[in-house]
Design a protein around this motif. Structure first.
Motif, short mmCIF file in Angstrom:
data_model
loop_
_atom_site.label_atom_id
_atom_site.label_comp_id
_atom_site.label_asym_id
_atom_site.label_seq_id
_atom_site.Cartn_x
_atom_site.Cartn_y
_atom_site.Cartn_z
N THR A 86 -8.37 23.93 -25.65
CA THR A 86 -7.11 23.80 -26.28
C THR A 86 -7.64 23.30 -27.66
OG1 THR A 86 -6.21 23.23 -24.16
CG2 THR A 86 -5.14 22.60 -26.41
N PHE A 87 -6.87 23.92 -28.62
CA PHE A 87 -7.08 23.48 -30.11
C PHE A 87 -5.83 22.83 -30.60
CE2 PHE A 87 -9.54 27.34 -28.96
CZ PHE A 87 -10.68 27.01 -29.69
N GLY A 88 -5.75 21.46 -30.48
CA GLY A 88 -4.80 20.67 -30.72
C GLY A 88 -3.53 21.40 -30.40
N ASN A 89 -2.50 21.55 -31.32
CA ASN A 89 -1.06 22.07 -30.54
C ASN A 89 -1.08 23.53 -31.31
OD1 ASN A 89 -0.84 21.63 -33.42
ND2 ASN A 89 0.75 20.29 -33.29
N SER A 90 -2.06 24.11 -31.65
CA SER A 90 -2.25 25.43 -32.13
C SER A 90 -2.36 26.55 -30.85
CB SER A 90 -3.16 25.57 -33.33
OG SER A 90 -4.43 25.57 -33.10
N GLY A 91 -2.85 26.07 -29.87
CA GLY A 91 -3.08 27.06 -28.88
C GLY A 91 -4.30 26.84 -28.02
N LYS A 92 -4.54 27.84 -26.98
CA LYS A 92 -5.58 27.68 -26.10
C LYS A 92 -6.16 29.05 -25.83
CE LYS A 92 -2.97 27.22 -21.96
NZ LYS A 92 -2.77 26.46 -20.56
N VAL A 93 -7.46 29.01 -25.23
CA VAL A 93 -8.33 30.19 -24.93
C VAL A 93 -8.81 29.63 -23.70
CG1 VAL A 93 -10.07 31.77 -25.76
CG2 VAL A 93 -8.66 30.58 -27.35
N ASN A 94 -8.87 30.68 -22.83
CA ASN A 94 -9.17 30.78 -21.37
C ASN A 94 -10.70 31.27 -21.37
OD1 ASN A 94 -7.02 29.75 -20.36
ND2 ASN A 94 -6.17 31.60 -19.84
N ASP A 95 -11.39 30.93 -20.24
CA ASP A 95 -12.74 31.35 -20.01
C ASP A 95 -13.69 31.43 -21.05
OD1 ASP A 95 -11.74 31.76 -17.44
OD2 ASP A 95 -10.76 33.68 -17.99
N VAL A 96 -13.98 30.16 -21.90
CA VAL A 96 -14.78 30.32 -22.80
C VAL A 96 -16.08 29.74 -22.26
CG1 VAL A 96 -15.63 29.10 -25.06
CG2 VAL A 96 -13.09 29.79 -24.56
N ALA A 97 -17.15 30.37 -22.56
CA ALA A 97 -18.49 30.13 -21.79
C ALA A 97 -19.01 28.83 -22.48
CB ALA A 97 -19.55 31.24 -21.91
N LEU A 98 -19.38 27.89 -21.86
CA LEU A 98 -20.03 26.71 -22.47
C LEU A 98 -20.93 25.92 -21.67
CD1 LEU A 98 -18.32 23.87 -21.29
CD2 LEU A 98 -16.57 24.91 -23.05
N GLY A 99 -21.87 25.25 -22.09
CA GLY A 99 -22.73 24.61 -21.33
C GLY A 99 -22.27 23.07 -20.85
N CYS A 100 -22.39 22.73 -19.55
CA CYS A 100 -21.91 21.74 -18.80
C CYS A 100 -23.33 20.74 -18.80
CB CYS A 100 -21.48 22.25 -17.48
SG CYS A 100 -20.79 20.98 -16.65
N GLY A 101 -23.44 19.92 -19.88
CA GLY A 101 -24.88 19.39 -19.90
C GLY A 101 -24.93 18.20 -18.98
N HIS A 102 -25.97 18.36 -18.21
CA HIS A 102 -26.02 16.98 -17.34
C HIS A 102 -27.30 16.24 -17.92
CE1 HIS A 102 -23.38 18.84 -14.44
NE2 HIS A 102 -24.14 19.92 -14.37
N ASP A 103 -27.99 16.83 -18.54
CA ASP A 103 -29.27 16.17 -19.17
C ASP A 103 -29.19 16.36 -20.74
OD1 ASP A 103 -31.57 14.84 -19.76
OD2 ASP A 103 -32.66 15.85 -18.49
N ASN A 104 -28.99 15.30 -21.56
CA ASN A 104 -28.63 15.52 -23.05
C ASN A 104 -29.39 14.40 -23.68
OD1 ASN A 104 -26.26 17.47 -22.46
ND2 ASN A 104 -25.78 15.43 -21.52
#
Ligand SMILES: *[C@@H]1O[C@H](CO)[C@@H](O)[C@H](O)[C@H]1NC(C)=O
Length: 501
Positions: free
Chosen positions: A259-277
């Motif tokens: 979600t980009f502030g109050n300007s909208g949102k995008v579904n299904d964006v691939a991203l890393g869910c980082g467990h070790d950073n």
């Protein structure tokens, strides 16, 4: 006799103020064509005041100003998004006693950044392989053991890259997270529960099980195949990104709603869910990859353009990061975006030369061009601070600048800077202009504070360019400050609009 002096002096002073081009030296010692030098004003006093203010910034002073007004203007274009963009120092706790030590930390971080970009390029060009890069066993991840993935760790302690960041909503309902903006990488990621190793961040760590839109990607997913380094466990895609300076993030590759502030949102964006950073920008939750590769946010949301404006790093001001808000401003200085077939992440630009004081510096244009093997060329990078030029080009630029600043009091070099000045007795000073000349004929003349930067609070300023032994040159964010940098991906152009933050 004495009575005529004040009007004469006044006249001379007015002349200095009104002219942007002043006789710089005696015409007897300077060839006629060089006797006029284009100059710019540097406000020494105001800059030094900021060097004191920045030491006491605290994260609490950060104001998330509403974006309604900007969003309303942009709303005309469907699919456009806006985010507020802040400089790093407004997120981190102040830890420096003086400005000098803050600058040294920034410059060390900057060197790590440039090393990491060069390591990434060397890998892409096949100069080195991942196995050439010695894995750092002390840092090997619990999740992915070294036999799964090698960690291309170079050396040194990481300073945590990232100079500017935005607040982005992740998940449903959206949690708000500070994310570093990075045009030099593609994979988006954020720290993720459960943490095997998470560094300290300002927001609570993202919890995938609390989000209804979190989906793990399977090993056969195209997004998984697009990763440079991936692994498969229980048919779940694992990612790893290493930044070449010892920092890395490892975890599950997933899709989420952003979600980009109050300007909208995008579904299904691939991203890393980082467990070790490790070794990453303390304070931020993760990173938005704005590079040119398939996994970058810009490509995933299919934006035809994006732009950012980087406010002065020593200010508490903020600006915006915009996606899809239209083509380039009519008054922008444009340059062609050039593709490197071996490295799709970086934004190369067509640069033909540079000038100082209005005169072209003698630099063979080939020094800025990319060759068929993918070496050479110059990129625009949001994460590198100081512009790096191939040594030969840097030396010519520096020599031209030094030649035109013989009237200024020199100071000794500082860290990677070899050209510094003592402005301690001045409140403002006129200095020769510095301009980039782009393929297509347009020139970008930099404001003085984008190439003469303070390195202490006492009045020492340095010429903010540096040589690199790498074939790749980089236009850094000090040179981009206060300028809206717009990437028109549809037309393969980059536009620079000074004073459009
Ligand atoms: C790759 O190797 C070539 C040949 O030795 C060299 O000229 C070039 O600078 C190297 N490029 C990088 C990015 O390391």
């Amino acid at each position: 006799m004495a009575a005529s002096s004040p009007p004469l002096l006044l006249f001379f002073f007015l002349f200095l103020l009104s002219s942007s081009s002043i006789p710089f030296s005696s015409s007897r010692t300077v060839p006629y064509e060089y006797s006029q030098i284009d100059t710019a004003f540097l406000d020494v006093s105001a800059t030094l005041e900021q060097t004191l203010d920045v030491l006491s910034f605290s994260p609490q002073t950060l104001q998330e100003e509403p974006l309604e007004t900007v969003a309303a203007t942009a709303a005309a274009a469907p699919g456009s998004f806006l985010l507020r963009l802040h400089p790093r120092e407004t997120l981190t706790e102040p830890t420096h006693e003086d400005y000098r030590s803050l600058v040294l930390t920034r410059l060390a971080r900057d060197t790590a950044r440039v090393d990491s970009l060069n390591a990434k390029l060397a890998l892409a060009l096949g100069n080195v392989t991942r196995s050439d890069l010695k894995p750092d066993r002390s840092r090997s991840s619990e999740l992915l053991r070294p036999e799964d993935l090698s960690t291309p760790v170079m050396s040194g302690t990481s300073q945590g890259s990232g100079e500017y960041f935005s607040r982005v909503g992740v998940g449903s309902p959206p949690g708000q997270y500070y994310m570093v903006l990075d045009t030099g990488s593609d994979v988006n990621w954020l720290q993720c529960q459960p943490c095997a190793d998470c560094y300290q961040q300002a927001d609570p760590v993202y919890n995938p099980s609390a989000s209804s839109t979190h989906r793990a990607l399977t090993c056969g997913a195209p997004q998984c195949a697009a990763l440079e380094v991936s692994s498969c466990r229980s048919n779940q895609c694992l990612y790893q990104v290493s930044y070449g300076d010892g920092s890395f993030t490892v975890g599950n590759f997933v899709t989420e709603t952003l979600t980009f502030g109050n300007s909208g949102k995008v579904n299904d964006v691939a991203l890393g869910c980082g467990h070790d950073n490790e070794g990453l920008f303390v304070g931020s939750a993760g990173l938005l990859g704005l590079g040119g590769g398939p996994l970058s946010l810009t490509n995933q949301i299919k934006t035809s353009s994006f732009s950012y404006c980087l406010v002065d790093r020593d200010s508490t001001k903020s600006s915006t990061l915009e996606f899809n808000t239209g083509g380039l401003a009519a008054d922008s200085v444009t340059a062609p975006l050039v593709k490197n077939s071996k490295m799709d992440t970086f934004y190369y630009v067509g640069l033909t030369g540079m000038s100082v004081g209005g005169s072209l510096v003698s630099i063979p244009p080939s020094l800025f061009q990319m060759d068929d093997s993918g070496n050479g060329g110059i990129i625009v990078d949001s994460g590198t601070a100081i512009t790096r030029l191939q040594t030969e080009a840097y030396n010519s630029l520096r020599d031209a600048f030094v030649k035109m600043t013989k009237n200024l009091k020199p100071a000794s070099g500082f860290a990677l800077f070899d050209t510094c000045y003592d402005f301690s007795s001045l409140s403002q000073v006129r200095v020769p202009t510095v301009s980039f000349h782009f393929a297509g004929g347009k020139a970008l003349t930099l404001p003085a504070k984008n190439y003469l930067i303070p390195v202490d609070s006492a009045g020492t300023f340095c010429f903010a360019f540096a040589p690199t032994s790498s074939s790749m040159s980089i236009i850094g964010n000090v040179q981009q400050q206060g300028t809206r940098v717009a990437f028109d991906l549809a037309s393969s152009l980059v536009g620079f609009s000074p004073n459009k933050c």
